[in-house]
Scaffold this motif. Sequence first.
Motif, PDB file in Angstrom:
ATOM      1  N   UNK A 111      -4.237   4.893  -3.738  1.00 17.98           N
ATOM      2  CA  UNK A 111      -5.222   5.070  -2.684  1.00 17.98           C
ATOM      3  C   UNK A 111      -4.717   5.959  -1.577  1.00 17.98           C
ATOM      4  N   UNK A 112      -5.362   5.847  -0.429  1.00 20.11           N
ATOM      5  CA  UNK A 112      -5.068   6.666   0.735  1.00 20.11           C
ATOM      6  C   UNK A 112      -4.401   5.802   1.797  1.00 20.11           C
ATOM      7  N   UNK A 113      -3.306   6.311   2.344  1.00 20.34           N
ATOM      8  CA  UNK A 113      -2.631   5.616   3.446  1.00 20.34           C
ATOM      9  C   UNK A 113      -3.363   5.929   4.741  1.00 20.34           C
ATOM     10  N   UNK A 156      -3.732   0.574   3.323  1.00 21.83           N
ATOM     11  CA  UNK A 156      -3.975   1.410   2.148  1.00 21.83           C
ATOM     12  C   UNK A 156      -5.381   1.133   1.620  1.00 21.83           C
ATOM     13  N   UNK A 157      -6.180   2.195   1.538  1.00 24.10           N
ATOM     14  CA  UNK A 157      -7.533   2.073   0.995  1.00 24.10           C
ATOM     15  C   UNK A 157      -7.478   2.353  -0.507  1.00 24.10           C
ATOM     16  N   UNK A 158      -7.841   1.385  -1.298  1.00 27.19           N
ATOM     17  CA  UNK A 158      -7.770   1.467  -2.758  1.00 27.19           C
ATOM     18  C   UNK A 158      -8.973   2.268  -3.271  1.00 27.19           C
ATOM     19  N   UNK A 159      -8.875   3.588  -3.192  1.00 27.75           N
ATOM     20  CA  UNK A 159     -10.002   4.428  -3.596  1.00 27.75           C
ATOM     21  C   UNK A 159     -10.229   4.366  -5.104  1.00 27.75           C
ATOM     22  N   UNK A 215     -13.035  -4.338   2.269  1.00 28.80           N
ATOM     23  CA  UNK A 215     -12.710  -5.132   1.087  1.00 28.80           C
ATOM     24  C   UNK A 215     -11.606  -4.488   0.255  1.00 28.80           C
ATOM     25  N   UNK A 216     -11.533  -3.157   0.285  1.00 34.32           N
ATOM     26  CA  UNK A 216     -10.558  -2.443  -0.537  1.00 34.32           C
ATOM     27  C   UNK A 216      -9.359  -1.941   0.273  1.00 34.32           C
ATOM     28  N   UNK A 217      -9.168  -2.465   1.474  1.00 39.66           N
ATOM     29  CA  UNK A 217      -8.029  -2.055   2.301  1.00 39.66           C
ATOM     30  C   UNK A 217      -6.982  -3.164   2.302  1.00 39.66           C
ATOM     31  N   UNK A 262       0.566  -7.051   1.694  1.00 41.39           N
ATOM     32  CA  UNK A 262      -0.225  -7.508   0.550  1.00 41.39           C
ATOM     33  C   UNK A 262       0.036  -6.691  -0.706  1.00 41.39           C
ATOM     34  N   UNK A 263       0.809  -5.628  -0.579  1.00 39.14           N
ATOM     35  CA  UNK A 263       1.056  -4.745  -1.722  1.00 39.14           C
ATOM     36  C   UNK A 263       2.537  -4.402  -1.802  1.00 39.14           C
ATOM     37  N   UNK A 264       2.914  -3.862  -2.933  1.00 42.52           N
ATOM     38  CA  UNK A 264       4.272  -3.332  -3.125  1.00 42.52           C
ATOM     39  C   UNK A 264       4.142  -1.860  -3.471  1.00 42.52           C
ATOM     40  N   UNK A 265       4.719  -1.005  -2.629  1.00 36.64           N
ATOM     41  CA  UNK A 265       4.615   0.422  -2.883  1.00 36.64           C
ATOM     42  C   UNK A 265       5.389   0.820  -4.131  1.00 36.64           C
ATOM     43  N   UNK A 266       4.843   1.758  -4.875  1.00 45.00           N
ATOM     44  CA  UNK A 266       5.476   2.356  -6.038  1.00 45.00           C
ATOM     45  C   UNK A 266       5.752   3.823  -5.732  1.00 45.00           C
ATOM     46  N   UNK A 267       6.513   4.521  -6.569  1.00 46.81           N
ATOM     47  CA  UNK A 267       6.624   5.963  -6.362  1.00 46.81           C
ATOM     48  C   UNK A 267       5.221   6.574  -6.399  1.00 46.81           C
ATOM     49  N   UNK A 268       4.939   7.578  -5.570  1.00 52.11           N
ATOM     50  CA  UNK A 268       3.597   8.172  -5.573  1.00 52.11           C
ATOM     51  C   UNK A 268       3.156   8.608  -6.962  1.00 52.11           C
ATOM     52  N   UNK A 269       4.094   9.154  -7.741  1.00 51.86           N
ATOM     53  CA  UNK A 269       3.859   9.448  -9.147  1.00 51.86           C
ATOM     54  C   UNK A 269       4.547   8.357  -9.948  1.00 51.86           C
TER      55      UNK A 269
END
Length: 298
Positions: A15-17, A22-25, A70-72, A77-84
């Motif tokens: 998503x977008x920071x 983070x918005x889960x687009x 709802x999607x933010x 609440x999340x665990x960041x991963x590598x962008x790729x």
Amino acid sequence: MKLVSFAENDRVSYGIWTENGVVDVFAASTELGEGHALPMDVRSGIVEGDGFLERIEEAWGAMDEEARERHTYGSDAIRLLPPLTSLGKNIMCVGKNYRDHAIEMGSEDAPENIMIFTKAPTTLAAPGEELPVHAELTEQLDYEGELAVVIGQGGCGIPVENAMDHVFGYTILNDITARDLQKKHGQFFLGKSLDATCPMGPYLVTKNEIDNPHDLSITTKVNGEVRQSSNTKNMMFKISDIISILSKGMTLEPGDVIATGTPAGVGKGFNPPKFLKGGDLVEIEVESVGKLTNRLQS
């Protein structure tokens, strides 16, 4: 736009920071109906081309206030991963691209021609992830803070004057290196390719967000101590040069990652050396791109 990949419980998304989280687009796009769903991951989207960002913007614009809320997700609440979250090939790296680093590593002067080596895809690690020290293999684990370029439009034989058109965006990586393995084997690959020795992130910043990638401050701290402090304007081979040279006879592909080199101040450059040890906290900050933070396992 700052793109992030993340895990929410057992679900992986992107998503977008934003300032609010983070918005889960990706998840939101699946609610918009047929024809609006986004690719499964960021790299697949980059392969899709310019339409990827346009579709993200469409998904963002189609979300009402309730859907965005709802999607933010907050950072807790999340665990960041590598962008790729996956790579199509090895990470391509430029060696000794800052004159002061070339000298601290034993060169009398900067190399006349660009030096290229690679790191295996299995080196990829997430921002915030605890990294292995590989104590059974090395006693000289070192850090290298770098600006990384992600290719958007592929090509072969790319002219210098068109090279920046092939950039999708920028991120940060730490080219962690086992110096003793590097010396022992007389080449870079093994010393550069131990598992989880290339943390990347936290964001993939689209190129339109960076006015001049050749004028960004870059700083590395270990346990709060500034070790590297420079600016990307000190790169000897500029991004356009790197892309053009790499593409001579070798096709660059969407989603390829290129590390642009590290400035002086690596652990090996000190007298006595300051290699990494278990429990160390490494923070790499690149102006306008973000801060990548990782701790080594104790």
